[in-house]
Design a protein around this motif. Structure first.
Motif, PDB file in Angstrom:
ATOM      1  N   ALA A 495     -15.306 -10.270  17.714  1.00  0.00           N
ATOM      2  CA  ALA A 495     -16.242 -11.394  17.675  1.00  0.00           C
ATOM      3  C   ALA A 495     -15.622 -12.602  16.982  1.00  0.00           C
ATOM      4  CB  ALA A 495     -17.535 -10.975  16.974  1.00  0.00           C
ATOM      5  N   VAL A 496     -14.825 -12.365  15.948  1.00  0.00           N
ATOM      6  CA  VAL A 496     -14.135 -13.468  15.265  1.00  0.00           C
ATOM      7  C   VAL A 496     -13.166 -14.159  16.225  1.00  0.00           C
ATOM      8  CG1 VAL A 496     -12.425 -14.005  13.495  1.00  0.00           C
ATOM      9  CG2 VAL A 496     -14.382 -12.569  12.928  1.00  0.00           C
ATOM     10  N   LEU A 497     -12.402 -13.371  16.974  1.00  0.00           N
ATOM     11  CA  LEU A 497     -11.473 -13.963  17.937  1.00  0.00           C
ATOM     12  C   LEU A 497     -12.209 -14.798  18.968  1.00  0.00           C
ATOM     13  CD1 LEU A 497      -9.081 -10.923  18.579  1.00  0.00           C
ATOM     14  CD2 LEU A 497      -8.710 -12.895  17.064  1.00  0.00           C
ATOM     15  N   GLN A 498     -13.332 -14.289  19.435  1.00  0.00           N
ATOM     16  CA  GLN A 498     -14.118 -15.024  20.427  1.00  0.00           C
ATOM     17  C   GLN A 498     -14.663 -16.306  19.823  1.00  0.00           C
ATOM     18  OE1 GLN A 498     -16.576 -12.984  23.580  1.00  0.00           O
ATOM     19  NE2 GLN A 498     -18.247 -13.689  22.260  1.00  0.00           N
ATOM     20  N   ASP A 499     -15.140 -16.233  18.583  1.00  0.00           N
ATOM     21  CA  ASP A 499     -15.673 -17.427  17.921  1.00  0.00           C
ATOM     22  C   ASP A 499     -14.592 -18.472  17.649  1.00  0.00           C
ATOM     23  OD1 ASP A 499     -18.155 -16.274  17.998  1.00  0.00           O
ATOM     24  OD2 ASP A 499     -18.211 -15.715  15.873  1.00  0.00           O
ATOM     25  N   ARG A 500     -13.344 -18.042  17.617  1.00  0.00           N
ATOM     26  CA  ARG A 500     -12.237 -18.991  17.438  1.00  0.00           C
ATOM     27  C   ARG A 500     -11.877 -19.697  18.734  1.00  0.00           C
ATOM     28  NH1 ARG A 500      -8.199 -15.200  13.692  1.00  0.00           N
ATOM     29  NH2 ARG A 500      -9.338 -15.484  11.711  1.00  0.00           N
ATOM     30  N   GLY A 501     -12.566 -19.356  19.810  1.00  0.00           N
ATOM     31  CA  GLY A 501     -12.340 -20.027  21.085  1.00  0.00           C
ATOM     32  C   GLY A 501     -11.489 -19.260  22.062  1.00  0.00           C
ATOM     33  N   LEU A 502     -11.040 -18.081  21.680  1.00  0.00           N
ATOM     34  CA  LEU A 502     -10.221 -17.276  22.591  1.00  0.00           C
ATOM     35  C   LEU A 502     -11.112 -16.560  23.596  1.00  0.00           C
ATOM     36  CD1 LEU A 502      -7.667 -15.625  20.118  1.00  0.00           C
ATOM     37  CD2 LEU A 502      -7.458 -17.773  21.380  1.00  0.00           C
ATOM     38  N   ARG A 503     -10.557 -16.348  24.775  1.00  0.00           N
ATOM     39  CA  ARG A 503     -11.227 -15.517  25.775  1.00  0.00           C
ATOM     40  C   ARG A 503     -10.682 -14.105  25.616  1.00  0.00           C
ATOM     41  NH1 ARG A 503     -14.196 -17.773  29.414  1.00  0.00           N
ATOM     42  NH2 ARG A 503     -13.822 -16.231  31.055  1.00  0.00           N
ATOM     43  N   VAL A 504     -11.533 -13.209  25.124  1.00  0.00           N
ATOM     44  CA  VAL A 504     -11.104 -11.850  24.821  1.00  0.00           C
ATOM     45  C   VAL A 504     -12.064 -10.855  25.457  1.00  0.00           C
ATOM     46  CG1 VAL A 504      -9.970 -12.472  22.660  1.00  0.00           C
ATOM     47  CG2 VAL A 504     -12.375 -11.801  22.635  1.00  0.00           C
ATOM     48  N   ALA A 505     -11.566  -9.659  25.676  1.00  0.00           N
ATOM     49  CA  ALA A 505     -12.390  -8.557  26.169  1.00  0.00           C
ATOM     50  C   ALA A 505     -11.779  -7.261  25.663  1.00  0.00           C
ATOM     51  CB  ALA A 505     -12.448  -8.548  27.700  1.00  0.00           C
ATOM     52  N   LEU A 506     -12.577  -6.217  25.686  1.00  0.00           N
ATOM     53  CA  LEU A 506     -12.120  -4.879  25.324  1.00  0.00           C
ATOM     54  C   LEU A 506     -12.174  -3.989  26.555  1.00  0.00           C
ATOM     55  CD1 LEU A 506     -11.453  -2.706  23.067  1.00  0.00           C
ATOM     56  CD2 LEU A 506     -13.921  -2.279  23.007  1.00  0.00           C
ATOM     57  N   VAL A 507     -11.133  -3.188  26.743  1.00  0.00           N
ATOM     58  CA  VAL A 507     -11.116  -2.155  27.777  1.00  0.00           C
ATOM     59  C   VAL A 507     -10.745  -0.850  27.093  1.00  0.00           C
ATOM     60  CG1 VAL A 507      -9.985  -1.308  29.860  1.00  0.00           C
ATOM     61  CG2 VAL A 507     -10.526  -3.732  29.649  1.00  0.00           C
ATOM     62  N   THR A 508     -11.558   0.189  27.275  1.00  0.00           N
ATOM     63  CA  THR A 508     -11.300   1.441  26.577  1.00  0.00           C
ATOM     64  C   THR A 508     -11.888   2.637  27.315  1.00  0.00           C
ATOM     65  OG1 THR A 508     -11.574   2.631  24.469  1.00  0.00           O
ATOM     66  CG2 THR A 508     -13.382   1.199  25.157  1.00  0.00           C
ATOM     67  N   ASP A 509     -11.255   3.793  27.121  1.00  0.00           N
ATOM     68  CA  ASP A 509     -11.852   5.034  27.593  1.00  0.00           C
ATOM     69  C   ASP A 509     -12.742   5.660  26.521  1.00  0.00           C
ATOM     70  OD1 ASP A 509      -9.725   5.737  25.954  1.00  0.00           O
ATOM     71  OD2 ASP A 509      -8.618   6.828  27.508  1.00  0.00           O
ATOM     72  N   GLY A 510     -12.922   4.944  25.424  1.00  0.00           N
ATOM     73  CA  GLY A 510     -13.846   5.350  24.379  1.00  0.00           C
ATOM     74  C   GLY A 510     -15.211   4.721  24.565  1.00  0.00           C
ATOM     75  N   ARG A 511     -15.991   4.770  23.486  1.00  0.00           N
ATOM     76  CA  ARG A 511     -17.350   4.216  23.509  1.00  0.00           C
ATOM     77  C   ARG A 511     -17.432   3.017  22.569  1.00  0.00           C
ATOM     78  NH1 ARG A 511     -21.227   7.650  21.111  1.00  0.00           N
ATOM     79  NH2 ARG A 511     -19.606   8.724  19.936  1.00  0.00           N
ATOM     80  N   MET A 512     -18.403   2.156  22.816  1.00  0.00           N
ATOM     81  CA  MET A 512     -18.833   1.187  21.819  1.00  0.00           C
ATOM     82  C   MET A 512     -20.181   1.649  21.300  1.00  0.00           C
ATOM     83  SD  MET A 512     -16.652  -1.165  21.184  1.00  0.00           S
ATOM     84  CE  MET A 512     -17.459  -2.610  20.527  1.00  0.00           C
TER      85      MET A 512
END
Length: 600
Positions: A495-512
């Motif tokens: 969320a911090v990275l996104q708030d800094r203006g970066l376009r970010v996403a998570l991809v995982t075989d785990g859970r959130m």
């Protein structure tokens, strides 16, 4: 109101897919019930052991009173479960008042994901669901009960108990909630402090003060994560009393609802004229109603794993496509944190589940003609309880929302779809929850940063390595690798990275977490990396496109399929904190898309 065509079509598809397994299931529970109350067939010695500690046991044996088995997930570390400490005593008193008896059949473990987030214990969390089902099975195997009462709230506990209830489907079953804690520090303020701590703006003292002001007393955490999604599900599926999910602990109404639930359990045993085994309630229509509730409320992504496992215990087969299609047809009617700023107490005050069920029935989005613990018809659940003269009476629930920033009618929703999307592509199959993700972030295309565990992500952030758009891939976090822990502790970082203006996403075989929010996250990717899935072929710099609009997840590298599979040494995740006890689970667990289960 005519049933919506998508709801009708998905229900028929599930019914056809499940025809053989459902028929076998119904035959099994009919056979279990055909000889009448099972304890009648116990020998005198068997019965003497079972009732040795009961007061007035001779009266019980002579009169054939209904005997209710309590399966409890009580411990006083979980705030949601702490109120259950005295429930057995209250239940026994309530049972006696209606000419029944009650015994604690057994206890089941209940762990708190809030305590184990980011810790080794989280790697036991998902498997604890199957342990709960197994433990409940042991409790009920004594075969001395005419109905069962299930005391459980949180993440894996309710799904595990539903699996047990389905397995013992010849028994009537009632689920008893304990209710949410009263509102504390608003969840959005707590989240802000977490992000400030992640960037070093505030210290641990400020973080601890915010956390304890939010999680401050007995009851379920007030955000709309897995625990409260579970409670919604029990109402939509007809296993709670109407309007009982979000009544605070320690109140006269809460006590009266418990008494009423006990009386209802006693009334629907085979000893009376209103026998209602839970296996009859748990049909394809009930599970479709649960899916509708999940989408309309913007509920937890963890239920995408739990519902197929719960359904399978009743001979019902659910697929990711069913989630996707229902999400496309059901509007998002609620904004509760993390999808908004309100908590579940505000949601309840605005009209709650009764209002939602009324609206969804009017829109043809729910099956009304279902069995519930209240009897025939989901319309029972448009009513809400009132305490009159010390007794529960039922009145019509809210017909209009009392706060349209929290709860809206189906005709004027927050969004036209439920917000849960199936993802498919050359990286596998999974899901994304977009109900709290800004529309401009529904499509992310960026270079991959590959990590084999979440701690390395946090270290890279601390070292200032994230300076441009990226897709953070965290692999070897699936059920076979290490039990599929939640990766919620990454939320503040991303969320911090996104708030800094970066376009970010998570991809995982785990859970959130069930409370995952504004950062786009493609989760539950299957086949998992530890099983040779495509995530194991990715390299840093690969361009990944996550498209929640089209429902695709792809790597744009042309040679992906011909690359060797990376092998991860997961030994460090297989020992310590009890993890060595679960080697057989990791070896035999099904894929996340099939419920990640070892028992169903």
């Amino acid at each position: 109101m005519t049933l919506h065509s998508t709801i009708d079509r998905v229900t028929d598809r599930i019914r056809e897919r499940s025809a053989a397994s459902r028929a076998a299931y119904l035959s099994k529970i009919a056979k279990a019930a055909e000889d009448g109350p099972r304890r009648a067939h116990l020998s005198c010695g068997n019965q003497a052991h079972a009732y040795a500690a009961m007061p007035n046991k001779q009266d019980f044996v002579a009169t054939r009173k209904p005997n209710l088995g309590i399966v409890t997930a009580y411990n006083d570390m979980l705030s949601a479960h702490q109120p259950y400490e005295h429930y057995p005593e209250l239940i026994r008193t309530a049972a006696a008042a209606v000419g029944a008896t009650a015994q604690v059949a057994g206890g089941v473990p209940a762990m708190c994901d809030g305590v184990t987030q980011g810790r080794a214990g989280m790697e036991l969390s998902l498997f604890s669901r199957d342990v709960i089902a197994l433990a409940a099975g042991v409790a009920l195997s004594h075969d001395t009960f005419d109905a069962s009462l299930y005391l459980g709230i949180c993440d894996k506990i309710v799904p595990g108990l539903v699996i047990a209830a389905g397995t013992f489907g010849h028994l009537p079953s009632v689920f008893l909630p304990s209710g949410p804690m009263t509102s504390g520090l608003p969840n959005d303020e707590k989240a802000k402090v977490r992000q400030q701590y992640a960037t070093g703006e505030v210290g641990r003292e400020a973080l601890m003060a915010a956390e304890t002001a939010s999680y401050h007393g007995p009851g379920t955490c007030t955000f709309y994560g897995t625990a409260n999604t579970n409670q919604m599900l029990m109402e939509f599926m007809g296993l709670h009393l109407p309007g009982s999910s979000f009544v605070n602990p320690g109140t006269p109404l809460r006590q009266a609802l418990t008494d009423t639930a006990v009386a209802r359990a006693a009334a629907i045993t085979r000893l009376g004229n209103d026998y209602l085994p839970v296996g009859r309630i748990l049909d394809e229509r009930a599970f479709v109603n649960g899916l509708v509730g999940l989408m309309a409320t913007g509920g937890s992504t963890n239920l995408v794993i739990h519902m197929p496992a719960m359904a399978r215990a009743a001979g019902i087969q659910i697929d990711l496509q069913d989630f996707h299609d229902i999400s496309e047809a059901v509007p998002l009617m609620a904004r509760v944190y993390p999808n908004g700023i309100a908590d579940v107490n505000h949601f309840q005050a605005a009209g709650g589940l009764g209002f939602m069920i009324r609206e969804l029935l009017k829109a043809g989005l729910l099956h009304e003609d279902v069995e519930t613990i209240m009897g025939e018809g989901l319309s029972h659940y448009t009513r809400e309880p009132r305490l009159t003269g010390g007794r529960i009476t039922w009145v019509d629930g809210a017909e209009t929302s009392l706060n349209d920033r929290i709860l809206r009618p189906a005709s004027e929703p927050f969004a036209p779809i439920g917000g849960l999307k199936q993802l498919d592509g050359n990286l596998g199959r999974g899901v994304i929850k977009v109900s709290a993700v800004a529309p401009e972030r529904h499509i992310i295309e960026a270079p991959a940063r590959i990590f084999d565990n979440q701690d390395d992500v946090k270290l890279a952030f601390k070292n200032g390595e994230f300076t441009s758009d990226c897709v953070v891939v965290v692999r070897f976090e699936g059920p076979r690798a290490n039990g599929m822990p939640e990766l919620h502790s990454l939320t503040p970082t991303l969320a911090v990275l996104q708030d800094r203006g970066l376009r970010v996403a998570l991809v995982t075989d785990g859970r959130m977490s069930g409370a995952s929010g504004k950062v786009p996250a493609a989760i539950h990717i299957s086949p998992e990396a530890a099983d040779g899935g495509p995530l194991a072929r990715l390299r840093d710099g690969d361009i990944i496109r996550l498209d929640a609009v089209a429902g695709t997840l792809s790597c744009l590298a042309q040679d992906l399929e011909t690359r060797p599979v990376s092998i991860h040494d997961g030994a460090a995740s297989h020992e310590g904190m009890g993890r060595e006890l679960f080697a057989a689970f990791r070896k035999n667990v099904s894929a996340a898309t099939d419920g990640a289960s070892v028992v169903v």
